[in-house]
Write a protein that holds these residues in place. Structure first.
Motif, mmCIF file in Angstrom:
data_model
loop_
_atom_site.group_PDB
_atom_site.id
_atom_site.type_symbol
_atom_site.label_atom_id
_atom_site.label_comp_id
_atom_site.label_asym_id
_atom_site.label_seq_id
_atom_site.Cartn_x
_atom_site.Cartn_y
_atom_site.Cartn_z
ATOM 1 N N GLU A 1 0.763 -1.038 -0.002
ATOM 2 C CA GLU A 1 -0.004 -0.058 -0.015
ATOM 3 C C GLU A 1 0.731 1.463 -0.064
ATOM 4 N N THR B 1 -10.717 -7.201 4.816
ATOM 5 C CA THR B 1 -11.634 -6.414 5.270
ATOM 6 C C THR B 1 -11.773 -5.060 4.652
ATOM 7 N N GLY B 2 -10.513 -4.568 4.128
ATOM 8 C CA GLY B 2 -10.379 -3.421 3.336
ATOM 9 C C GLY B 2 -10.049 -2.292 4.126
ATOM 10 N N THR C 1 -6.791 -1.753 5.717
ATOM 11 C CA THR C 1 -5.504 -1.537 5.073
ATOM 12 C C THR C 1 -5.668 -0.124 4.136
HETATM 13 C C1 PRP Z 1 -2.023 -8.326 3.660
HETATM 14 C C2 PRP Z 1 -2.415 -7.521 2.203
HETATM 15 C C3 PRP Z 1 -3.128 -6.118 2.752
HETATM 16 C C4 PRP Z 1 -3.708 -6.812 4.031
HETATM 17 C C5 PRP Z 1 -5.414 -6.645 3.533
HETATM 18 O O1 PRP Z 1 -1.246 -7.928 4.264
HETATM 19 O O2 PRP Z 1 -1.068 -7.492 1.687
HETATM 20 O O3 PRP Z 1 -1.967 -5.440 3.019
HETATM 21 O O4 PRP Z 1 -3.362 -7.922 4.075
HETATM 22 O O5 PRP Z 1 -5.998 -7.046 4.863
HETATM 23 P P1 PRP Z 1 -7.108 -5.878 4.989
HETATM 24 O O6 PRP Z 1 -7.985 -5.802 3.664
HETATM 25 O O7 PRP Z 1 -8.017 -6.805 6.037
HETATM 26 O O8 PRP Z 1 -6.834 -4.572 5.755
HETATM 27 P P2 PRP Z 1 -0.356 -8.852 5.361
HETATM 28 O O9 PRP Z 1 -0.944 -8.324 6.668
HETATM 29 O O10 PRP Z 1 -0.390 -10.263 4.647
HETATM 30 O O11 PRP Z 1 1.288 -8.175 5.253
HETATM 31 P P3 PRP Z 1 1.914 -7.656 4.132
HETATM 32 O O12 PRP Z 1 1.945 -6.190 4.149
HETATM 33 O O13 PRP Z 1 3.443 -8.214 4.415
HETATM 34 O O14 PRP Z 1 1.623 -8.204 2.753
#
Ligand code: PRP
Length: 212
Positions: free
Chosen positions: A144, A161-162, A164
């Motif tokens: 992101e 969940t959206g 992040t």
């Molecule tokens: C995953 C993905 C997003 C997040 C989405 O990251 O890459 O960053 O989860 O989840 P959300 O929609 O519920 O917010 P992860 O936690 O696996 O870590 P990463 O940044 O190392 O990819």
């Protein structure tokens, strides 16, 4: 001694859920519930051995036969295309692969689109189908950040969940594919340890149907 069935579980919250399903299927291994840093647990009486594996590595263990079966996300299976059998959609670990960008992003089709992602193959096949030229920026996490810092125009990443995206002022532009956890098997194990694998598969199938 009983033949052991080697099971690769994805380390983390999803793995705990998966183990509970295996336990309900009659393949319990109580020592796994002890809080420690061990990675291998076995119950010789019923002939099962579990390993905690990094989720993105489960398919490698299964493809190469270090594990007979395992549970991996559809994202990993699509990205790496391992030579395994995909036996069952477990209907857990549900999320989607999506394209996201800053809310003020304007897509200039004359320009090569800069795409930051961990999933280069998924991103390439999505944009190839659209006939769009892209430049892949391969990152390993915190994807992101890329559009916020101007490193990329968009990201291709998992959205659960959206939260992040929201907390970083990004929006979904398009959904690529729904993702969930899959039971996978090594091809030769599926032949030689078929009875046990079928037994587990049938029980997991019943459990997923109950929760729908
Ligand atoms: C995953 C993905 C997003 C997040 C989405 O990251 O890459 O960053 O989860 O989840 P959300 O929609 O519920 O917010 P992860 O936690 O696996 O870590 P990463 O940044 O190392 O990819």
């Amino acid at each position: 001694m009983k033949t052991m069935l080697n099971v690769a579980l994805p380390k983390g919250r999803l793995g705990e859920k998966v183990y509970t399903m295996f336990e309900k299927a009659g393949f319990e291994c109580p020592s796994i519930r002890e809080n420690n840093r061990k990675l291998i647990f076995e119950n010789p009486e019923i002939g099962v051995r579990y390993f905690w594996v990094k989720p993105s590595d489960v398919a490698i263990y299964v493809e190469r036969g270090a594990a007979d079966i395992g549970v991996a996300g559809k994202d990993i299976l699509l990205e790496y295309g391992p030579d395994i059998y995909e036996l069952l959609d477990l209907n857990i670990g549900k999320c989607k692969m999506a394209v996201a960008a800053k809310s003020d992003f304007y897509d200039d089709h004359q320009k090569t689109l800069r795409v930051a992602t961990k999933f280069a193959n998924i991103a390439k096949s999505y944009y190839t189908a659209l006939g769009r030229d892209i430049d892949i920026i391969h990152l390993n996490g915190s994807i992101e950040l890329a559009p916020i810092l101007g490193l990329s125009d968009v990201i291709v990443d998992i959205v659960e969940t959206g939260t992040t995206l929201k907390e970083n002022h990004l929006e979904v532009l398009a959904s690529i594919v729904p993702i969930s956890a899959r039971l996978i098997a090594n091809k030769s194990s599926f032949k030689f340890k078929n009875e046990k694998i079928e037994e587990i598969m049938q029980s997991l199938k019943r459990q997923t149907e109950e929760t729908v």
